[in-house]
Design a protein around this motif. Structure first.
Motif, PDB file in Angstrom:
ATOM      1  N   ASP A  74       0.995  -1.129  -0.060  1.00  0.00           N
ATOM      2  CA  ASP A  74      -0.037  -0.078   0.017  1.00  0.00           C
ATOM      3  C   ASP A  74       1.029   1.254   0.124  1.00  0.00           C
ATOM      4  O   ASP A  74       1.536   1.736   0.958  1.00  0.00           O
ATOM      5  CB  ASP A  74      -1.064   0.045   1.236  1.00  0.00           C
ATOM      6  N   THR A  77       0.185   4.725   2.042  1.00  0.00           N
ATOM      7  CA  THR A  77       0.481   4.307   3.400  1.00  0.00           C
ATOM      8  C   THR A  77       1.947   4.450   3.576  1.00  0.00           C
ATOM      9  O   THR A  77       2.275   5.229   4.761  1.00  0.00           O
ATOM     10  CB  THR A  77       0.027   3.123   4.134  1.00  0.00           C
ATOM     11  N   ARG A  80       3.100   8.317   3.514  1.00  0.00           N
ATOM     12  CA  ARG A  80       2.416   9.171   4.492  1.00  0.00           C
ATOM     13  C   ARG A  80       3.312   8.971   5.698  1.00  0.00           C
ATOM     14  O   ARG A  80       3.451   9.823   6.585  1.00  0.00           O
ATOM     15  CB  ARG A  80       0.972   8.996   4.823  1.00  0.00           C
ATOM     16  N   LEU A  81       4.003   7.701   5.914  1.00  0.00           N
ATOM     17  CA  LEU A  81       4.686   7.707   6.975  1.00  0.00           C
ATOM     18  C   LEU A  81       6.373   8.088   7.005  1.00  0.00           C
ATOM     19  O   LEU A  81       6.787   8.314   7.954  1.00  0.00           O
ATOM     20  CB  LEU A  81       4.837   6.005   7.259  1.00  0.00           C
ATOM     21  N   THR A 130     -11.500   1.053   9.437  1.00  0.00           N
ATOM     22  CA  THR A 130     -10.742   1.258   8.084  1.00  0.00           C
ATOM     23  C   THR A 130     -10.172   2.749   8.154  1.00  0.00           C
ATOM     24  O   THR A 130     -10.621   3.457   8.918  1.00  0.00           O
ATOM     25  CB  THR A 130     -11.468   1.074   6.971  1.00  0.00           C
ATOM     26  N   ALA A 131      -9.072   2.836   7.068  1.00  0.00           N
ATOM     27  CA  ALA A 131      -8.519   4.061   7.049  1.00  0.00           C
ATOM     28  C   ALA A 131      -9.612   5.117   6.569  1.00  0.00           C
ATOM     29  O   ALA A 131      -9.499   6.175   7.051  1.00  0.00           O
ATOM     30  CB  ALA A 131      -7.260   3.856   5.991  1.00  0.00           C
ATOM     31  N   ALA A 139      -5.977   9.824  12.033  1.00  0.00           N
ATOM     32  CA  ALA A 139      -5.134   9.127  11.285  1.00  0.00           C
ATOM     33  C   ALA A 139      -3.801   9.785  11.127  1.00  0.00           C
ATOM     34  O   ALA A 139      -2.551   9.129  11.234  1.00  0.00           O
ATOM     35  CB  ALA A 139      -5.696   9.110   9.926  1.00  0.00           C
ATOM     36  N   ARG A 143      -0.100   7.976  12.385  1.00  0.00           N
ATOM     37  CA  ARG A 143       1.138   8.040  11.535  1.00  0.00           C
ATOM     38  C   ARG A 143       2.255   8.481  12.360  1.00  0.00           C
ATOM     39  O   ARG A 143       3.369   8.069  12.168  1.00  0.00           O
ATOM     40  CB  ARG A 143       0.782   8.794  10.205  1.00  0.00           C
ATOM     41  N   TYR A 167       0.622  -1.042  13.875  1.00  0.00           N
ATOM     42  CA  TYR A 167       0.032   0.162  12.936  1.00  0.00           C
ATOM     43  C   TYR A 167      -0.370  -0.872  11.510  1.00  0.00           C
ATOM     44  O   TYR A 167      -1.689  -0.496  11.606  1.00  0.00           O
ATOM     45  CB  TYR A 167       1.200   0.869  12.565  1.00  0.00           C
ATOM     46  N   PHE A 168       0.198  -1.583  11.059  1.00  0.00           N
ATOM     47  CA  PHE A 168      -0.242  -2.425   9.855  1.00  0.00           C
ATOM     48  C   PHE A 168      -1.646  -3.175  10.315  1.00  0.00           C
ATOM     49  O   PHE A 168      -2.608  -3.088   9.502  1.00  0.00           O
ATOM     50  CB  PHE A 168       0.590  -3.124   9.035  1.00  0.00           C
ATOM     51  N   ALA A 171      -4.516  -1.052  10.910  1.00  0.00           N
ATOM     52  CA  ALA A 171      -5.000  -0.503   9.443  1.00  0.00           C
ATOM     53  C   ALA A 171      -6.084  -1.679   8.612  1.00  0.00           C
ATOM     54  O   ALA A 171      -6.565  -1.507   7.618  1.00  0.00           O
ATOM     55  CB  ALA A 171      -4.056  -0.309   8.532  1.00  0.00           C
ATOM     56  N   THR A 181       3.359  -4.347   2.254  1.00  0.00           N
ATOM     57  CA  THR A 181       3.712  -3.091   2.896  1.00  0.00           C
ATOM     58  C   THR A 181       4.927  -2.930   3.739  1.00  0.00           C
ATOM     59  O   THR A 181       5.754  -2.285   3.691  1.00  0.00           O
ATOM     60  CB  THR A 181       2.493  -2.485   3.596  1.00  0.00           C
TER      61      THR A 181
END
Length: 255
Positions: A74, A77, A80-81, A130-131, A139, A143, A167-168, A171, A181
């Motif tokens: 993904d 995701t 953004r991290l 969910t995200a 969110a 992160r 974290y995953f 998600a 990911t």
């Protein structure tokens, strides 16, 4: 060249071989189990040597994870991290140069247990979303929190896997999306850590020689993990990640 190898008892070599196998399994099946490898390396080798030796094996494992799951990541995701992880890496590098090893392990253990407790609470209360369902603020907070902790813990003790696994997991990624990911995340991160670790004296000719003997274990573990991942149920996968992360966190606290 054999003079570079540590003088270890046969039982210690056997433990390192098992730990190398678990590195491979963690990269292609159950990410949280890697914390057990961290525990074994830290118990058998000096702290600094264990960090450098394990990093090279993790990079080898990353290659097999990418071969298996590179198309399942993904990317939104991951991108953004990036900012939070970079900050965490920088703080971890400074902390590693200054802090006492035993104190660092205990801090990481406490962080992991808190994250696990929070994740389990959310699951039992059926509050995981969910995200798309989470608020923008929540969110972003997740992160920053997970990303910075992941960067920090992976730099100081190669222990970022459990943090990012939580974290995953939150998600709600399916098994292959989770592994894909995570594969890209740690492949890039571990390569970025390599020159920093070398500069800190954590990667030496002695650790490279040790890793050369242990790489076959990583390869065997990666193959075994691929077999496991193709058969494990989603719920079993999630609880295996939580259980292995908890065991590793407890070890970091009591070691």
């Amino acid at each position: 060249m054999t003079s570079l190898l540590p003088d270890l008892a046969p039982a210690a070599w056997a433990l390192l071989a098992v730990a190398a196998l678990l590195v491979g399994v963690s990269k292609t099946a159950i990410p949280g189990i890697n914390t057990l490898s961290i525990a074994v390396f830290a118990a058998v080798l000096p702290a600094r040597a264990s960090t450098g030796a394990l990093l090279i094996l993790l990079i080898v494992g990353d290659l097999f994870a990418l071969l298996s799951y590179r198309r399942h990541a993904d990317w939104a995701t991951l991108l953004r991290l990036v900012p939070a992880v970079v900050v965490g890496l920088a703080l971890g590098a400074v902390f590693l140069a200054l802090a006492d090893d035993s104190w660092v392990r205990r801090v990481i253990g406490v962080i992991l247990l808190l994250i696990i407790a929070f994740t389990v609470w959310r699951r039992s209360a059926k509050r995981l979303r969910t995200a798309e369902e989470e608020s923008v603020r929540a969110a972003a907070f997740a992160r920053v929190g997970y990303g910075s902790l992941g960067g920090f813990t992976t730099m100081v003790a190669n222990a970022g896997g459990p943090v990012m696994s939580m974290y995953f997991l939150a998600a709600r990624f399916p098994v292959k999306a989770f592994l894909g990911t995570a594969a890209w995340f740690f492949a890039v991160l571990n390569l970025a850590k390599l020159p920093i670790s070398a500069g800190l004296g954590l990667v030496t000719p002695a650790t490279l020689m040790l890793d050369l003997l242990l790489v076959p274990g990583v390869i065997g573990g990666a193959v075994l993990g691929r077999w496991i991942a193709g058969r494990i149920k989603q719920q079993a996968f999630e609880w295996a990640v939580i259980l292995c992360t908890t065991l590793g966190a407890v070890y970091l606290l009591v070691s």
